[in-house]
Design a protein around this motif. Structure first.
Motif, PDB file in Angstrom:
ATOM      1  N   SER A   1       0.835  -1.208   0.000  1.00 20.09           N
ATOM      2  CA  SER A   1       0.000   0.000   0.000  1.00 20.09           C
ATOM      3  C   SER A   1       0.865   1.250   0.000  1.00 20.09           C
ATOM      4  N   ILE A   2       2.023   1.153   0.640  1.00 22.26           N
ATOM      5  CA  ILE A   2       2.933   2.294   0.742  1.00 22.26           C
ATOM      6  C   ILE A   2       3.421   2.719  -0.630  1.00 22.26           C
ATOM      7  N   SER A   3       3.729   1.729  -1.479  1.00 23.21           N
ATOM      8  CA  SER A   3       4.295   2.052  -2.783  1.00 23.21           C
ATOM      9  C   SER A   3       3.230   2.613  -3.714  1.00 23.21           C
ATOM     10  N   VAL A   4       1.946   2.477  -3.361  1.00 20.31           N
ATOM     11  CA  VAL A   4       0.871   2.957  -4.235  1.00 20.31           C
ATOM     12  C   VAL A   4       0.743   4.475  -4.164  1.00 20.31           C
ATOM     13  N   HIS A   5       0.682   5.034  -2.966  1.00 20.68           N
ATOM     14  CA  HIS A   5       0.517   6.490  -2.857  1.00 20.68           C
ATOM     15  C   HIS A   5       0.848   6.985  -1.447  1.00 20.68           C
ATOM     16  N   ALA A   6       1.381   8.223  -1.373  1.00 20.97           N
ATOM     17  CA  ALA A   6       1.728   8.818  -0.072  1.00 20.97           C
ATOM     18  C   ALA A   6       0.494   9.003   0.811  1.00 20.97           C
ATOM     19  N   ALA A   7      -0.701   9.054   0.204  1.00 15.13           N
ATOM     20  CA  ALA A   7      -1.925   9.259   0.989  1.00 15.13           C
ATOM     21  C   ALA A   7      -2.086   8.163   2.043  1.00 15.13           C
ATOM     22  N   PHE A   8      -1.602   6.965   1.751  1.00  9.08           N
ATOM     23  CA  PHE A   8      -1.700   5.860   2.706  1.00  9.08           C
ATOM     24  C   PHE A   8      -1.000   6.255   4.017  1.00  9.08           C
ATOM     25  N   GLY A   9       0.246   6.707   3.898  1.00  9.14           N
ATOM     26  CA  GLY A   9       1.003   7.130   5.082  1.00  9.14           C
ATOM     27  C   GLY A   9       0.389   8.356   5.731  1.00  9.14           C
ATOM     28  N   ARG A  10      -0.141   9.256   4.934  1.00  8.73           N
ATOM     29  CA  ARG A  10      -0.709  10.491   5.478  1.00  8.73           C
ATOM     30  C   ARG A  10      -1.961  10.193   6.326  1.00  8.73           C
ATOM     31  N   VAL A  11      -2.760   9.214   5.879  1.00  5.26           N
ATOM     32  CA  VAL A  11      -3.948   8.846   6.669  1.00  5.26           C
ATOM     33  C   VAL A  11      -3.507   8.184   7.982  1.00  5.26           C
ATOM     34  N   ILE A  12      -2.492   7.342   7.907  1.00  7.82           N
ATOM     35  CA  ILE A  12      -1.991   6.717   9.135  1.00  7.82           C
ATOM     36  C   ILE A  12      -1.479   7.804  10.084  1.00  7.82           C
ATOM     37  N   ALA A  13      -0.813   8.817   9.503  1.00  9.41           N
ATOM     38  CA  ALA A  13      -0.294   9.923  10.331  1.00  9.41           C
ATOM     39  C   ALA A  13      -1.440  10.676  11.006  1.00  9.41           C
ATOM     40  N   ARG A  14      -2.552  10.853  10.298  1.00  4.32           N
ATOM     41  CA  ARG A  14      -3.716  11.513  10.914  1.00  4.32           C
ATOM     42  C   ARG A  14      -4.148  10.736  12.156  1.00  4.32           C
ATOM     43  N   GLU A  15      -4.188   9.405  12.009  1.00  2.09           N
ATOM     44  CA  GLU A  15      -4.608   8.572  13.154  1.00  2.09           C
ATOM     45  C   GLU A  15      -3.581   8.644  14.278  1.00  2.09           C
ATOM     46  N   MET A  16      -2.299   8.729  13.921  1.00  2.14           N
ATOM     47  CA  MET A  16      -1.265   8.803  14.965  1.00  2.14           C
ATOM     48  C   MET A  16      -1.390  10.109  15.754  1.00  2.14           C
ATOM     49  N   ALA A  17      -1.737  11.188  15.066  1.00  2.00           N
ATOM     50  CA  ALA A  17      -1.925  12.469  15.749  1.00  2.00           C
ATOM     51  C   ALA A  17      -3.110  12.354  16.716  1.00  2.00           C
ATOM     52  N   GLN A  18      -4.127  11.593  16.303  1.00  2.00           N
ATOM     53  CA  GLN A  18      -5.282  11.376  17.183  1.00  2.00           C
ATOM     54  C   GLN A  18      -4.872  10.530  18.398  1.00  2.00           C
ATOM     55  N   MET A  19      -4.003   9.546  18.160  1.00  2.00           N
ATOM     56  CA  MET A  19      -3.500   8.725  19.283  1.00  2.00           C
ATOM     57  C   MET A  19      -2.797   9.619  20.290  1.00  2.00           C
ATOM     58  N   TRP A  20      -1.960  10.513  19.758  1.00  2.00           N
ATOM     59  CA  TRP A  20      -1.211  11.447  20.612  1.00  2.00           C
ATOM     60  C   TRP A  20      -2.183  12.286  21.450  1.00  2.00           C
ATOM     61  N   ARG A  21      -3.264  12.761  20.822  1.00  2.00           N
ATOM     62  CA  ARG A  21      -4.268  13.554  21.557  1.00  2.00           C
ATOM     63  C   ARG A  21      -4.940  12.697  22.622  1.00  2.00           C
ATOM     64  N   CYS A  22      -5.292  11.457  22.235  1.00  2.00           N
ATOM     65  CA  CYS A  22      -5.960  10.561  23.203  1.00  2.00           C
ATOM     66  C   CYS A  22      -5.071  10.291  24.417  1.00  2.00           C
ATOM     67  N   MET A  23      -3.765  10.422  24.248  1.00  2.00           N
ATOM     68  CA  MET A  23      -2.844  10.193  25.369  1.00  2.00           C
ATOM     69  C   MET A  23      -2.588  11.484  26.132  1.00  2.00           C
ATOM     70  N   GLY A  24      -3.315  12.559  25.801  1.00  2.00           N
ATOM     71  CA  GLY A  24      -3.170  13.824  26.522  1.00  2.00           C
ATOM     72  C   GLY A  24      -2.095  14.724  25.923  1.00  2.00           C
TER      73      GLY A  24
ATOM     74  N   LEU B   1     -10.398   7.031  18.664  1.00  2.00           N
ATOM     75  CA  LEU B   1      -9.609   7.062  17.432  1.00  2.00           C
ATOM     76  C   LEU B   1     -10.495   7.426  16.246  1.00  2.00           C
ATOM     77  N   LEU B   2      -9.865   7.955  15.200  1.00  2.00           N
ATOM     78  CA  LEU B   2     -10.636   8.349  14.013  1.00  2.00           C
ATOM     79  C   LEU B   2     -11.339   7.139  13.404  1.00  2.00           C
ATOM     80  N   CYS B   3     -10.644   6.005  13.377  1.00  2.00           N
ATOM     81  CA  CYS B   3     -11.245   4.825  12.741  1.00  2.00           C
ATOM     82  C   CYS B   3     -12.494   4.366  13.488  1.00  2.00           C
ATOM     83  N   ARG B   4     -12.599   4.711  14.774  1.00  2.00           N
ATOM     84  CA  ARG B   4     -13.747   4.265  15.566  1.00  2.00           C
ATOM     85  C   ARG B   4     -15.005   5.091  15.306  1.00  2.00           C
TER      86      ARG B   4
END
Ligand SMILES: C[S@@+](CC[C@H](N)C(=O)[O-])C[C@H]1O[C@@H](n2cnc3c(N)ncnc32)[C@H](O)[C@@H]1O
Length: 381
Positions: free
Chosen positions: A55-78, A373-376
């Protein structure tokens, strides 16, 4: 002599001197024999010129969406001052780069305290990772899988992997009238051949026992003991935060269903699927689907809570791929380019025949109560 015949000669000599080996030992050599294995020899593996797409080799959007979720994880951890990302099986570093670029651009507060640790079994990939991640250089460090597993590395943040567990060596078994037997690799007329024998490790029958799975007569299956072992290592390292696993696979009931009579072992060479693992040794990829039920069960035993599990397309749609597509639509690129991008992004989320359906995402957490999380929020949420 080609690399293939060199590795084949080594395997034949090894079996002639040591006796038959498990399929896991054979697969380990095909993928990781120093200098000769699929992942440990030179050559392009992923993308148009390689053997398979991820999926990574298909488009940068894949990583960018994962990054969005990681930022949400960071928020969920305060929104902690320090947050560490750890990528296991980082390959050429493309995914890490797409994630870091997004976070640097969109999440400056998180980025200010961000560290990135790359764990990759093939050390020569560090040069490519380092070049791609040049803009984030002072935040990146590298650990060998041995250092990662040593117990001295602990972190808070998110550990993630894409197509790591499907690349770990598997044992293969077959149900026979006299019970479960293991498939070994041996020699027949001087060539590599298979034979059945008793299980090499009681953990193999325990594995199916814990799942209450009974294979049907004649049915073959792969048992990935290395996957849950890797999860235990990852869990030891994680003080607080998340483990995000992306791979192709199924829940156990689907993975070990009788209709998959020959299991899920497949080889890839130049975008062609091949069923025979005994050809092109070290020159074709060998993979098997991941049993996500075991990862979740083992995770619970290790104190990891499964907070989300589902198809990749569901994850991408609820975590922000639509926003990514909208950004492309609003950008000043030519209409033709937009069309090309739309088609590319579709490949990541297409439920049938694309990468959206066979790939699954599992998120496990420790020490974060009910993370929103965003996915939820669900598709379109
Ligand atoms: C199928 S590739 C995926 C690479 C990349 N994540 C991608 O999606 O393009 C699997 C990678 O995992 C690496 N690997 C295998 N076992 C590992 C381990 N125990 N720790 C870290 N990396 C490992 C391999 O060397 C290989 O680069």
């Amino acid at each position: 002599m080609t690399d293939d015949s060199q590795l084949k000669r080594i395997m034949i000599e090894r079996i002639a001197s040591q006796g038959r080996i498990t399929f896991a030992a054979f697969m380990e050599a095909c993928l990781y024999e120093p200098g000769l294995g699929y992942y440990t020899s030179p050559g392009r593996k992923v993308g148009t010129e390689g053997d398979f797409y991820t999926s990574i080799s298909v488009h940068a959007a894949f990583g960018r969406v994962i990054a969005r979720e990681m930022a949400q994880m960071w928020r969920c951890m305060g929104s902690p001052a320090a947050f560490t990302l750890v990528e296991c099986g980082a390959g050429n570093g493309r995914l890490a780069c797409d994630i870091m670029d997004f976070l640097a651009e969109r999440e400056p507060d998180m980025y200010a305290g961000l560290g990135l640790v790359l764990v990759e079994r093939e050390p020569s990939l560090e040069a490519a990772q380092s070049a791609l991640l040049a803009a984030h250089r002072e935040r990146v460090r590298w650990l060998s899988p041995e250092e990662f597993a040593s117990g001295s590395f602990r972190f808070s943040g998110c550990l993630y992997s894409n197509e790591l567990i499907d690349a770990l060596p598997v044992h293969r078994v077959q149900m026979t009238p006299v019970g479960l037997r293991e498939i070994y690799v041996t020699l027949g007329d001087g060539e590599l051949a298979e034979e059945l024998g008793p299980l090499s490790n009681p953990a193999i029958s325990d594995y199916l026992g814990r799942l209450a799975i009974q294979l049907h007569p004649g049915q073959q299956a792969e048992i990935n003991l290395a996957g849950p072992e890797w999860l235990a290592t990852a869990s030891r390292a994680l003080e607080r935060g998340f483990i995000l696993t992306i791979d192709y696979g199924f829940p156990a009931a689907e993975l070990f269903a009788p209709r998959r009579g020959r299991g899920t072992l497949l080889c890839y060479h130049r975008h062609q699927v091949e069923e025979n693992p005994y050809i092109r040794l070290g020159q074709q990829d060998i993979t098997s689907h991941v049993d996500f039920t075991t990862l979740m069960q083992r995770g619970e035993e290790l104190g990891l809570k499964a907070v989300w599990f589902g198809e990749q397309y569901r994850f991408l749609l609820s975590a922000g791929i639509v926003e990514e597509i909208e950004e492309v639509e609003r950008s000043p690129v030519a209409e033709e380019e937009k069309l090309r991008l739309r088609m590319t992004l579709k490949r990541l989320i297409m439920p049938e025949g694309g990468m959206g359906d066979t790939f699954r995402v599992l998120i496990q957490s420790r020490g974060v109560a009910e993370p929103r999380l965003l996915c939820r929020r669900g598709i379109g949420g």
